[in-house]
Enzyme design. Sequence first.
Site, mmCIF file in Angstrom:
data_model
loop_
_atom_site.group_PDB
_atom_site.id
_atom_site.type_symbol
_atom_site.label_atom_id
_atom_site.label_comp_id
_atom_site.label_asym_id
_atom_site.label_seq_id
_atom_site.Cartn_x
_atom_site.Cartn_y
_atom_site.Cartn_z
ATOM 1 N N HIS A 137 0.845 -1.177 0.012
ATOM 2 C CA HIS A 137 -0.043 0.153 0.075
ATOM 3 C C HIS A 137 0.938 1.413 -0.040
ATOM 4 O O HIS A 137 1.179 1.746 1.007
ATOM 5 C CB HIS A 137 -0.986 0.154 1.333
ATOM 6 C CG HIS A 137 -1.883 -1.104 1.238
ATOM 7 N ND1 HIS A 137 -1.370 -2.392 1.590
ATOM 8 C CD2 HIS A 137 -3.294 -1.334 1.126
ATOM 9 C CE1 HIS A 137 -2.370 -3.373 1.644
ATOM 10 N NE2 HIS A 137 -3.529 -2.471 1.455
ATOM 11 N N GLU A 189 -18.105 -2.665 24.273
ATOM 12 C CA GLU A 189 -17.256 -3.944 24.457
ATOM 13 C C GLU A 189 -16.103 -3.982 23.480
ATOM 14 O O GLU A 189 -14.971 -4.406 24.027
ATOM 15 C CB GLU A 189 -18.254 -5.083 24.295
ATOM 16 C CG GLU A 189 -19.300 -5.107 25.101
ATOM 17 C CD GLU A 189 -20.774 -4.617 24.817
ATOM 18 O OE1 GLU A 189 -21.704 -4.984 25.514
ATOM 19 O OE2 GLU A 189 -20.533 -3.996 23.843
ATOM 20 N N HIS A 211 -29.738 -13.257 24.516
ATOM 21 C CA HIS A 211 -28.708 -13.109 25.661
ATOM 22 C C HIS A 211 -28.235 -14.534 26.044
ATOM 23 O O HIS A 211 -27.373 -14.435 26.835
ATOM 24 C CB HIS A 211 -29.308 -12.269 27.077
ATOM 25 C CG HIS A 211 -29.460 -10.931 26.523
ATOM 26 N ND1 HIS A 211 -30.100 -10.274 25.852
ATOM 27 C CD2 HIS A 211 -28.935 -9.918 27.593
ATOM 28 C CE1 HIS A 211 -30.155 -9.039 25.645
ATOM 29 N NE2 HIS A 211 -29.371 -8.649 26.835
#
Length: 678
Positions: free
Chosen positions: A50, A428, A490
């Site tokens: 790149h 999270e 859950h």
Amino acid sequence: MPVLAEALADEPILTRQAEVLTRPINPARRMANAIRALAIDAIERAGSGHPGLPLGMADAATVLWTRYHKFDAADPHWPDRDRFVLSAGHGSMLLYALLYLTGHEGLSLRDLQRFRQWQSPTAGHPEFGSHPAIEATTGPLGQGLACAVGMAIAERTMAARFGRSLVDHRTWVIASDGDLMEGINHEAAALAGHLALSKLTVLYDDNHVTMQGDTALASSEDVLKRYAAYGWATKRVDGHDPAQIAAALSFAVRSRKPTLIACETVIGLGAPTKAGTAAAHGAPLGLAEGAGARRNLGWDEPPFRVPEDLLMHWQVVGRRGAAPRRAWLKRLTRHAQRADFERAMAGRLPDNWHEALSALKQEIAERKPRRATRASSLRCLEALAPAVPELLGGSADLADATQTLPRGMGIIGAGNYGGRFLHFGVREHAMAAAANGMALHGGIIPYVGTFAVFSDYLRPALRLGALMHQRVIHVLTHDSIGLGEDGPTHQPVEHLASLRAMPNLHVYRPADAMETVECWELALRRSDGPCVLVLSRQAVPACRADAGENRCARGGYVMAEADGSRQVTLIATGSEVGIALAARERLAAGGIAAAVVSLPSWELFARQDESYRAQVLGGVLRVGIEAACGFGWERWLGEGGLFLGVPGFGASAPGADLYGHFGLTAEAVAASVLRRLG
């Protein structure tokens, strides 16, 4: 005047480049051009890479490394060095060129020539461990920036513990448009602003180009206003003007907030036809385009050659931190906390740290408590917190539910970095990435908590932690249908199999309070990778009362042998071990001799010799019992084995009802075994 500046300046996409290339080639530009030339050459030889970012951000990187970034090339492990994270890891040749030019041992011109080759330290994306000066593995966009937030948190908390005479450094990041689009960036940047991490600075390669084309294809936000709303200081500069870049970096050093500097650059600067376009992003320029770029940059050296005077200037930069490092070493020698500091930075646990857990095991053996393993985990943390001062915890808005906040830890907040627990908010992904950064920084052993089902939200960071061999402990509670009424959204079903599939990740699912203590001990002792503690919401019975050796250390063991010649082996993990023990009693009453094996860690069990595993599992019918999907269990059950688990998603109902529905009760297990035995 460069060729393209005369011939092609009328094309809108090149007008910016034409203006930049007509500027005088001063010493700073020459130093930056050395980076550009090496990047062009290495990527061309490799046949992949790149070039866009190294060519575009070379000016900003040169100002940063020559004037602000505190490091000593002779000692890349110096604890008080600044941390530099190339979050835009695809532009790895920028970093490798900098390391070579500044004289870092172990990264030679030959290594640049072997860019992206087998066992070369110059991998396609920076990999932690391939060279000591590579601070983090980056490449998945957004991860490096979030990891750097963790490094900045670690610096602040370590400074609060040991003082600024030992810990006083900054964290620098080069990020791309893509980094700042990723969801994890929003989480991490908001957290950094909330905590006022003033020693964190991000240089943003604002080139308006992604792989598909102009960023306007998918984004119309004002990034600087977004960051200002997070609580960051912001600046916009010409990314090819060293004076503007230096002024912005000086501003960042004085700021009481984290700082984002938008560096307006031309991707692939110098390339005659590809500069400013997506074509410069992710493939070699090609021989003709590369030659044109070298002409436009005023670089007439052969491939991989840097003039001696220029190389000397760069190597002086590499030695610039030698005097500050020597002064720091003198302060360390006189420091009252030297022993603790060196021990923490080396990752060594305090002497006698395990005594607190030994005492807890003895208490459990005497009392035989019936409680959730998440509650037993909290008891472990309460014992460990005073014994291991570098233990630093956090949770994604679930500290009470996951029971990860022991008494006396203290809360980390803006301007108050002496605590040892961090409220990450409902973030999270950033939480796990920041934990990686804390571990990489050194001096911190992070643990973080959320529900097991939300491991999906943090998995990319967990994977990078495993790839980097970082000591991070993930506490994942509410581990099964046993959580009950919150229902299938859950209730983790496939998550255990998914976590066990990840290389270098140790997954522990303890059966009771005793195994929870043992698994915490194993997780804390492990220094070469992350661990996951998968814990129950519901109470479970005490399955063991022996407080001697750590039986979980072998991954699996016979918890209860059969009365008489074994006819079946019941193999279970976590909350299902108690069910297996009760089923064993029912089978015994019917004349069937069953043994119960607890298998808290598949990874550790797989490491045992074949004879031990055969002895534990037995040569009879093997029955796996786990409130999850059966994927992977065939490894232990063998041909003709029987798995009892959850074949689909769970449901919203009391946990006991769900266990009954799915046949995960002592009665149902015993009946299934009898049917199979015929």
